[in-house]
Scaffold this motif. Structure first.
Motif, PDB file in Angstrom:
ATOM      1  N   ALA A 118       8.480   3.212  -9.737  1.00  0.00           N
ATOM      2  CA  ALA A 118       7.471   2.607  -8.849  1.00  0.00           C
ATOM      3  C   ALA A 118       6.493   3.673  -8.368  1.00  0.00           C
ATOM      4  CB  ALA A 118       8.165   1.931  -7.666  1.00  0.00           C
ATOM      5  N   ARG A 119       7.018   4.795  -7.912  1.00  0.00           N
ATOM      6  CA  ARG A 119       6.153   5.847  -7.372  1.00  0.00           C
ATOM      7  C   ARG A 119       5.178   6.382  -8.419  1.00  0.00           C
ATOM      8  NH1 ARG A 119       5.693   9.203  -3.283  1.00  0.00           N
ATOM      9  NH2 ARG A 119       4.664  11.187  -3.693  1.00  0.00           N
ATOM     10  N   GLU A 120       5.717   6.740  -9.569  1.00  0.00           N
ATOM     11  CA  GLU A 120       4.874   7.381 -10.576  1.00  0.00           C
ATOM     12  C   GLU A 120       3.820   6.426 -11.123  1.00  0.00           C
ATOM     13  OE1 GLU A 120       4.897  10.675 -10.900  1.00  0.00           O
ATOM     14  OE2 GLU A 120       6.397  10.502  -9.308  1.00  0.00           O
ATOM     15  N   ARG A 121       4.184   5.134 -11.271  1.00  0.00           N
ATOM     16  CA  ARG A 121       3.173   4.175 -11.737  1.00  0.00           C
ATOM     17  C   ARG A 121       2.112   3.943 -10.658  1.00  0.00           C
ATOM     18  NH1 ARG A 121       2.309   4.870 -16.378  1.00  0.00           N
ATOM     19  NH2 ARG A 121       0.747   3.244 -16.083  1.00  0.00           N
ATOM     20  N   ALA A 122       2.520   3.884  -9.407  1.00  0.00           N
ATOM     21  CA  ALA A 122       1.545   3.668  -8.329  1.00  0.00           C
ATOM     22  C   ALA A 122       0.596   4.861  -8.247  1.00  0.00           C
ATOM     23  CB  ALA A 122       2.267   3.455  -7.003  1.00  0.00           C
ATOM     24  N   LEU A 123       1.129   6.056  -8.449  1.00  0.00           N
ATOM     25  CA  LEU A 123       0.263   7.244  -8.416  1.00  0.00           C
ATOM     26  C   LEU A 123      -0.751   7.215  -9.567  1.00  0.00           C
ATOM     27  CD1 LEU A 123       2.811  10.071  -7.441  1.00  0.00           C
ATOM     28  CD2 LEU A 123       0.947   9.149  -6.022  1.00  0.00           C
ATOM     29  N   LYS A 124      -0.394   6.521 -10.648  1.00  0.00           N
ATOM     30  CA  LYS A 124      -1.326   6.394 -11.792  1.00  0.00           C
ATOM     31  C   LYS A 124      -2.288   5.224 -11.592  1.00  0.00           C
ATOM     32  CE  LYS A 124       0.010   9.529 -14.856  1.00  0.00           C
ATOM     33  NZ  LYS A 124       1.439   9.783 -14.944  1.00  0.00           N
ATOM     34  N   GLY A 125      -2.147   4.480 -10.495  1.00  0.00           N
ATOM     35  CA  GLY A 125      -3.126   3.430 -10.200  1.00  0.00           C
ATOM     36  C   GLY A 125      -2.635   1.999 -10.327  1.00  0.00           C
ATOM     37  N   ASP A 126      -1.402   1.799 -10.786  1.00  0.00           N
ATOM     38  CA  ASP A 126      -0.916   0.420 -10.897  1.00  0.00           C
ATOM     39  C   ASP A 126      -0.525  -0.133  -9.524  1.00  0.00           C
ATOM     40  OD1 ASP A 126      -1.149   0.352 -13.637  1.00  0.00           O
ATOM     41  OD2 ASP A 126       0.871   1.134 -13.968  1.00  0.00           O
ATOM     42  N   SER A 127      -0.643  -1.468  -9.398  1.00  0.00           N
ATOM     43  CA  SER A 127      -0.100  -2.124  -8.201  1.00  0.00           C
ATOM     44  C   SER A 127       1.357  -2.443  -8.491  1.00  0.00           C
ATOM     45  CB  SER A 127      -0.806  -3.450  -7.954  1.00  0.00           C
ATOM     46  OG  SER A 127      -2.123  -3.188  -7.627  1.00  0.00           O
ATOM     47  N   VAL A 128       2.208  -2.032  -7.589  1.00  0.00           N
ATOM     48  CA  VAL A 128       3.641  -2.192  -7.863  1.00  0.00           C
ATOM     49  C   VAL A 128       4.310  -2.986  -6.746  1.00  0.00           C
ATOM     50  CG1 VAL A 128       5.793  -0.997  -8.417  1.00  0.00           C
ATOM     51  CG2 VAL A 128       3.606   0.105  -8.948  1.00  0.00           C
ATOM     52  N   ASP A 129       4.988  -4.065  -7.124  1.00  0.00           N
ATOM     53  CA  ASP A 129       5.845  -4.767  -6.177  1.00  0.00           C
ATOM     54  C   ASP A 129       7.277  -4.347  -6.462  1.00  0.00           C
ATOM     55  OD1 ASP A 129       3.787  -6.092  -4.976  1.00  0.00           O
ATOM     56  OD2 ASP A 129       3.939  -7.866  -6.273  1.00  0.00           O
ATOM     57  N   VAL A 130       8.004  -4.012  -5.389  1.00  0.00           N
ATOM     58  CA  VAL A 130       9.416  -3.656  -5.535  1.00  0.00           C
ATOM     59  C   VAL A 130      10.218  -4.718  -4.800  1.00  0.00           C
ATOM     60  CG1 VAL A 130      11.201  -1.934  -5.008  1.00  0.00           C
ATOM     61  CG2 VAL A 130       8.874  -1.174  -5.576  1.00  0.00           C
ATOM     62  N   ILE A 131      11.179  -5.341  -5.494  1.00  0.00           N
ATOM     63  CA  ILE A 131      12.064  -6.267  -4.775  1.00  0.00           C
ATOM     64  C   ILE A 131      13.491  -5.732  -4.821  1.00  0.00           C
ATOM     65  CG2 ILE A 131      10.627  -8.336  -5.056  1.00  0.00           C
ATOM     66  CD1 ILE A 131      12.481  -9.223  -7.307  1.00  0.00           C
ATOM     67  N   GLU A 132      14.186  -5.934  -3.727  1.00  0.00           N
ATOM     68  CA  GLU A 132      15.539  -5.390  -3.575  1.00  0.00           C
ATOM     69  C   GLU A 132      16.382  -6.448  -2.868  1.00  0.00           C
ATOM     70  OE1 GLU A 132      17.595  -2.545  -4.214  1.00  0.00           O
ATOM     71  OE2 GLU A 132      18.936  -3.984  -3.240  1.00  0.00           O
ATOM     72  N   LYS A 133      17.520  -6.780  -3.471  1.00  0.00           N
ATOM     73  CA  LYS A 133      18.302  -7.867  -2.871  1.00  0.00           C
ATOM     74  C   LYS A 133      19.079  -7.441  -1.623  1.00  0.00           C
ATOM     75  CE  LYS A 133      22.245  -7.683  -6.046  1.00  0.00           C
ATOM     76  NZ  LYS A 133      22.964  -8.394  -7.091  1.00  0.00           N
ATOM     77  N   ARG A 134      19.371  -6.159  -1.499  1.00  0.00           N
ATOM     78  CA  ARG A 134      20.077  -5.701  -0.293  1.00  0.00           C
ATOM     79  C   ARG A 134      19.089  -5.637   0.877  1.00  0.00           C
ATOM     80  NH1 ARG A 134      23.473  -0.560  -2.830  1.00  0.00           N
ATOM     81  NH2 ARG A 134      24.717  -1.773  -4.270  1.00  0.00           N
ATOM     82  N   SER A 135      19.636  -5.340   2.070  1.00  0.00           N
ATOM     83  CA  SER A 135      18.782  -5.298   3.263  1.00  0.00           C
ATOM     84  C   SER A 135      18.223  -3.896   3.498  1.00  0.00           C
ATOM     85  CB  SER A 135      19.596  -5.737   4.482  1.00  0.00           C
ATOM     86  OG  SER A 135      20.694  -4.863   4.612  1.00  0.00           O
TER      87      SER A 135
END
Ligand code: FAD
Ligand code: UDP
Length: 376
Positions: free
Chosen positions: A16-33
């Motif tokens: 997520a970090r490296e793609r966002a730094l390259k300009g992509d919009s990144v959604d991260v979903i996580e089932k835990r709290s």
């Protein structure tokens, strides 16, 4: 590029970090709290508690070491594990201290001679399973006192039914060196692991949604995103349609005690068959006794059979399961080419933290978006 990362553990966070730094919009979903997957730590009475078991960062990969050091300062903790076998105390991994405690030998030459006798039943044979591998490395006495019952508790099966590579994780040395790892770099992040993932994901192009399970809206997600990085279980993703991969689970029993120092070491393994847990972690020792004086937090670790719904901590990488994984990998490539499976569960591999980061960085260096085979 609209990218969805499923799982906020180290694999998902790195991608997520490296793609966002390259300009992509990144959604991260996580089932835990919470963020950070199994490396999650939380503060209790000034002590960083490793909620999902002891996590010591170690690597020989300088690039990975520099990468992780961007997000935390690491202390000089070196893992030195104590084994308790019916009240007898031994140093791990297997080294001159262990050999001295086991047989009274003092010099490497004496230890070598003793080891040669101890290993003799395996002379000239190629080890086919964990038991044979252990005896070829350290012989029968050490196998019987420090490996056999611990391994049976940990994996819930006879060591003869387990792959040899599991025991090769542990060094064997003819020096008085109790370091559990051979790696160049080792330490614990001061202030815990959670801050690392928080900092990794703290970018304007990243949106994080906790308590969100991909599988409850799988078809919608697959329609909405150009690419999905999936770090959950690959067999669950496909609703177990080709069969169920085996995992090992754990139950953690954590206690806050009104004592200053419970066991004098961060990790004590119980290598007999009668003690139902495998190890006790005393968390404050990862940070040299940090935290309130007079209080300590300990965690007993009980291995359990994994059934659907439990946390899948360890893949069981025997040949049957590895073959089934290969079938899922082929199914993934044919049916969901936009999904890349990564991390310990997506790739069904007994990865350490540094290997997970290495795999994520290698994946990012490959032709992202074009070649979803790179990780396999
Ligand atoms: P995870 O950390 O498991 O992250 C995957 C995330 O995906 C999880 O948060 C999960 O909730 C989420 N997820 C899964 N399915 C879905 C879904 N359908 N929807 C939304 N979210 C989902 N490594 C070391 O280097 N040193 C150690 O000392 C060490 N000790 C360990 C001790 C134990 C007891 C265990 C179990 C592991 C240990 N490891 C250690 C390994 C380390 O934990 C892993 O290498 C690392 O955490 C794997 O990261 P990951 O991102 O692949 O997976
Ligand atoms: N092991 C053992 N006795 C010990 C510690 C480890 O027999 O006191 C064996 C066991 O089979 C275990 C393997 O060595 O699964 C790898 O140990 P490690 O400490 O790397 O396991 P992990 O931290 O991944 O649970």
């Amino acid at each position: 590029m609209k990218l969805l990362v499923v799982g906020a553990g180290l694999f998902g966070a790195t991608v997520a970090r490296e793609r966002a730094l390259k300009g992509d919009s990144v959604d991260v979903i996580e089932k835990r709290s919470h963020l950070a997957g199994n490396v999650f730590t939380e503060e209790v009475e000034g002590i960083q508690v490793h909620r999902y078991g002891a996590h010591i960062f170690h690597t020989s990969n300088q690039r990975v070491w520099e990468y992780i050091n961007q997000f935390a300062n690491f202390n000089r903790y070196t893992n030195e594990v104590i084994a308790n076998y019916h009240g007898e105390i031994y140093n791990l991994p297997f080294n001159m201290n262990t050999f001295n405690q086991m047989w009274g030998v003092i010099t490497p030459k004496e230890a070598k001679e003793k080891l040669a006798v101890q290993r003799s039943i395996m002379a000239g044979k190629k080890p086919q399973n964990l038991e044979e591998q252990a005896i070829s490395l350290v012989g029968t006495d050490i196998y019987n006192k420090l490996i056999k019952d611990y391994t049976a508790k940990q994996w819930g099966r006879d060591p003869r039914e387990l792959p040899a590579f599991i025991i090769r994780r542990l060094p064997v040395r003819l020096t008085y060196d109790n370091n559990y790892f051979n790696d160049l770099y080792q330490g614990i992040p001061i202030g815990g692991y959670t801050q690392i993932v928080e900092k990794m994901l703290d970018l304007p192009k990243i949106n994080v949604h906790l308590r969100t399970d991909f599988l409850t809206n799988k078809d919608d997600y697959l329609r909405q995103y150009d690419q999905v990085i999936y770090t959950g279980m690959i067999d669950q993703f496909f609703d177990y349609q080709l069969g169920t991969l085996e995992y090992r689970s754990l139950r953690f029993e954590t206690e806050l005690l009104d004592v200053d120092n419970f066991q004098g070491n961060a990790v004590v393994n119980y290598t007999d068959s009668e003690t139902p847990f495998t190890r006790i972690i005393e968390h404050k020792h990862f940070e040299f006794g940090a935290g309130n004086r007079g209080k300590t937090v300990i965690t007993r670790e009980y291995p359990t059979n994994w059934v659907k719904g439990d946390e899948p901590y360890y893949p069981v990488n025997n040949s049957e399961n590895n073959q089934l994984f290969t079938k899922y990998r082929d199914l993934a490539q044919k049916t969901v080419p936009q999904v890349t499976f990564g991390g310990r569960l997506g790739l069904y591999r007994y990865y350490n933290m540094d290997q997970v980061i290495t795999a994520a960085l290698q994946f990012l260096n490959s032709s992202f978006g074009k070649n979803s085979k790179t990780l396999f």
